[in-house]
Design a protein around this motif. Structure first.
Motif, mmCIF file in Angstrom:
data_model
loop_
_atom_site.group_PDB
_atom_site.id
_atom_site.type_symbol
_atom_site.label_atom_id
_atom_site.label_comp_id
_atom_site.label_asym_id
_atom_site.label_seq_id
_atom_site.Cartn_x
_atom_site.Cartn_y
_atom_site.Cartn_z
ATOM 1 N N PRO A 1 0.815 -1.222 0.000
ATOM 2 C CA PRO A 1 0.000 0.000 0.000
ATOM 3 C C PRO A 1 0.843 1.265 0.000
ATOM 4 O O PRO A 1 0.476 2.254 -0.642
ATOM 5 C CB PRO A 1 -0.829 -0.125 1.292
ATOM 6 N N GLY A 2 1.990 1.239 0.706
ATOM 7 C CA GLY A 2 2.852 2.411 0.741
ATOM 8 C C GLY A 2 3.441 2.726 -0.625
ATOM 9 O O GLY A 2 3.464 3.880 -1.063
ATOM 10 N N VAL B 1 3.230 6.135 -5.770
ATOM 11 C CA VAL B 1 3.148 6.256 -7.237
ATOM 12 C C VAL B 1 1.693 6.277 -7.717
ATOM 13 O O VAL B 1 1.393 5.877 -8.844
ATOM 14 C CB VAL B 1 3.918 5.099 -7.913
ATOM 15 N N ARG B 2 0.789 6.747 -6.864
ATOM 16 C CA ARG B 2 -0.636 6.721 -7.202
ATOM 17 C C ARG B 2 -0.974 7.533 -8.448
ATOM 18 O O ARG B 2 -1.969 7.282 -9.119
ATOM 19 C CB ARG B 2 -1.463 7.219 -6.011
ATOM 20 N N GLY B 3 -0.149 8.525 -8.782
ATOM 21 C CA GLY B 3 -0.418 9.326 -9.960
ATOM 22 C C GLY B 3 0.238 8.795 -11.214
ATOM 23 O O GLY B 3 0.050 9.359 -12.307
ATOM 24 N N GLU B 4 1.001 7.709 -11.091
ATOM 25 C CA GLU B 4 1.718 7.138 -12.227
ATOM 26 C C GLU B 4 0.941 5.965 -12.827
ATOM 27 O O GLU B 4 -0.078 5.531 -12.302
ATOM 28 C CB GLU B 4 3.109 6.659 -11.778
ATOM 29 N N VAL C 1 4.469 1.333 -13.649
ATOM 30 C CA VAL C 1 5.513 1.784 -12.723
ATOM 31 C C VAL C 1 5.460 0.956 -11.440
ATOM 32 O O VAL C 1 6.498 0.585 -10.866
ATOM 33 C CB VAL C 1 5.350 3.282 -12.409
ATOM 34 N N LEU C 2 4.261 0.657 -10.992
ATOM 35 C CA LEU C 2 4.092 -0.146 -9.768
ATOM 36 C C LEU C 2 4.698 -1.537 -9.949
ATOM 37 O O LEU C 2 5.350 -2.067 -9.038
ATOM 38 C CB LEU C 2 2.608 -0.244 -9.417
ATOM 39 N N TYR C 3 4.505 -2.128 -11.115
ATOM 40 C CA TYR C 3 5.075 -3.453 -11.367
ATOM 41 C C TYR C 3 6.599 -3.410 -11.381
ATOM 42 O O TYR C 3 7.266 -4.321 -10.888
ATOM 43 C CB TYR C 3 4.549 -4.014 -12.696
ATOM 44 N N VAL C 4 7.161 -2.374 -11.944
ATOM 45 C CA VAL C 4 8.622 -2.245 -11.979
ATOM 46 C C VAL C 4 9.176 -2.105 -10.565
ATOM 47 O O VAL C 4 10.164 -2.759 -10.195
ATOM 48 C CB VAL C 4 9.043 -1.035 -12.841
ATOM 49 N N LEU C 5 8.545 -1.264 -9.748
ATOM 50 C CA LEU C 5 9.033 -1.011 -8.389
ATOM 51 C C LEU C 5 8.923 -2.242 -7.493
ATOM 52 O O LEU C 5 9.702 -2.397 -6.551
ATOM 53 C CB LEU C 5 8.263 0.162 -7.773
ATOM 54 N N LEU D 1 -10.740 0.896 7.227
ATOM 55 C CA LEU D 1 -10.158 0.648 8.542
ATOM 56 C C LEU D 1 -10.044 -0.848 8.810
ATOM 57 O O LEU D 1 -9.036 -1.322 9.356
ATOM 58 C CB LEU D 1 -11.010 1.322 9.627
ATOM 59 N N SER D 2 -11.052 -1.597 8.412
ATOM 60 C CA SER D 2 -11.036 -3.043 8.628
ATOM 61 C C SER D 2 -9.906 -3.712 7.854
ATOM 62 O O SER D 2 -9.214 -4.588 8.370
ATOM 63 C CB SER D 2 -12.376 -3.652 8.210
ATOM 64 N N VAL D 3 -9.699 -3.285 6.602
ATOM 65 C CA VAL D 3 -8.634 -3.858 5.782
ATOM 66 C C VAL D 3 -7.264 -3.563 6.394
ATOM 67 O O VAL D 3 -6.388 -4.430 6.476
ATOM 68 C CB VAL D 3 -8.709 -3.313 4.341
ATOM 69 N N ALA D 4 -7.073 -2.318 6.831
ATOM 70 C CA ALA D 4 -5.797 -1.926 7.431
ATOM 71 C C ALA D 4 -5.513 -2.723 8.705
ATOM 72 O O ALA D 4 -4.391 -3.212 8.919
ATOM 73 C CB ALA D 4 -5.798 -0.434 7.730
#
Length: 368
Positions: free
Chosen positions: A75-76, A81-84, A88-92, A211-214
């Protein structure tokens, strides 16, 4: 196996970022899942076979802690990279796996137990010597040389079979091994249904979904820390029974609340999930200690597969629970509670050493 599996997982994940179509994307994700499936089993078995009995149980729990930390990091990373693009997420997430593969290849040693079992005595001695503090390596070489000589005269204690199905054949033909594996897989199926199903079922609660997921994600960390601190003092069989029963009771309690329970409902669900996570840890530790080196990897892979099968069934139960609440939480509670009772069929393994051959394990406790 660990290097190859990690390499397949990391490279396919990295290539996913360049997917030109949905079909290629699906194929690469399937390949990634194929590689990932063996990483957990191989790393768990290898890490526990590289340490003494004193540290074996704690080392196995460290793996669970690292898994949870990795899960919590997602999640962090996604938030940063929420705007990308999703690419990009897969690469990171793939790059650290590539680095991990290289580190394992350069640093990790093969299991001396496995090498010795396969008759590769010199490699086993060299591995132990490199892992031993200076000044004690001569003593280690002498000890393992003597052991190797004994094994050379005892062909029944060596496993030189190259048949990839030999381990499965041994588990099937030996009645005590088949009985243990069946009991562990049954318990694992029930635990898997709750372990994978509970996070999916959070939408059926009346509390805040985010909240429940977290909180559910965070629950795995104290569960692993709890087992890490107390594993040396807790019996495997009775602990598995206790935590599967507790998870079942808390799940049924959630079903009985009927919605609108607020914080009490959320706390009950978290208690059910915490108990399932803790039971999962004990099931894997028992799997390590109940099977000898020659079949340990295969046995744990099958136990983990039963866990995944439970996870496959879970979404169907969750979907049914959207119409009738008791069909989700209630079924989860009954399944894990009933499956957990099969732990009674297992021998206690707390404080016992690991064996290397089927004959040694059978002689040790009369076939379990």
């Amino acid at each position: 196996m660990l290097v190859l599996s990690s390499l397949i997982m990391s490279l396919s994940s990295l290539l996913t970022a360049a997917s030109p179509s949905l079909l290629v994307y699906a194929a690469l994700r399937s390949i990634c899942g194929f590689g990932r499936a063996t990483v957990g089993t191989s790393s768990l078995v290898l890490s526990t076979e590289l340490v003494s009995r004193r540290w074996r149980d704690r080392v196995s729990i460290i793996g669970f802690v690292c898994f949870t930390i990795g899960f919590l990091s997602l999640p962090g990373i996604a938030y940063v990279v929420r705007g990308e693009s999703w690419r990009v997420l897969y690469v990171l997430t793939a790059v650290p796996s590539v680095v991990y593969t290289v580190v394992v290849y350069l640093v990790m040693r093969e299991s001396p137990r496995w090498l010795l079992l396969k008759g590769r005595r010199d490699e086993a001695i060299e591995t132990i010597r490199k892992m031993t503090a200076k000044g004690r390596d001569d003593m280690v070489s002498c000890s393992f040389s003597n052991l190797g000589i004994l094994l050379e005269h005892d062909e029944s204690a060596r496993d030189t079979s190259d048949n990839i199905f030999s381990s499965a054949k041994k588990l099937w033909q030996n009645r005590w091994a088949f009985r243990r594996l069946t009991a562990l897989m049954t318990v694992s199926f029930g635990v898997g249904m709750v372990y994978y199903g509970m996070p999916l079922n959070l939408g059926n609660l009346s509390s805040n979904l985010y909240l429940s997921v977290a909180l559910n994600a965070l629950t795995e960390l104290p569960s692993s820390l709890f087992v890490f601190c107390l594993i040396s003092r807790m019996n495997r069989r009775s602990s598995t029974l206790a935590f599967t029963a507790a998870s079942g009771l808390f799940s049924i309690a959630c079903a009985a609340m009927g919605g609108g329970g607020g914080w009490a409902e959320m706390a009950t669900e978290l208690a059910a999930f915490f108990s399932a996570c803790t039971a999962f840890s004990f099931v894997l530790i028992s799997s390590i200690e109940l099977f000898p080196t020659c079949v340990r990897n295969s046995a744990i892979a099958m136990v983990r597969q039963a866990l995944v099968v439970g996870g496959v069934v879970a979404p169907v139960v969750v979907a049914e629970g959207r119409r009738r609440r008791v069909m989700s939480f209630g079924v989860f509670g009954l399944v894990i509670g009933c499956c957990g009772m099969f732990a009674v069929c297992l021998p206690e393994t707390r404080g016992r050493g690991m064996t290397d051959t089927m004959e040694e394990e059978e002689f040790k406790d009369g076939g379990g």
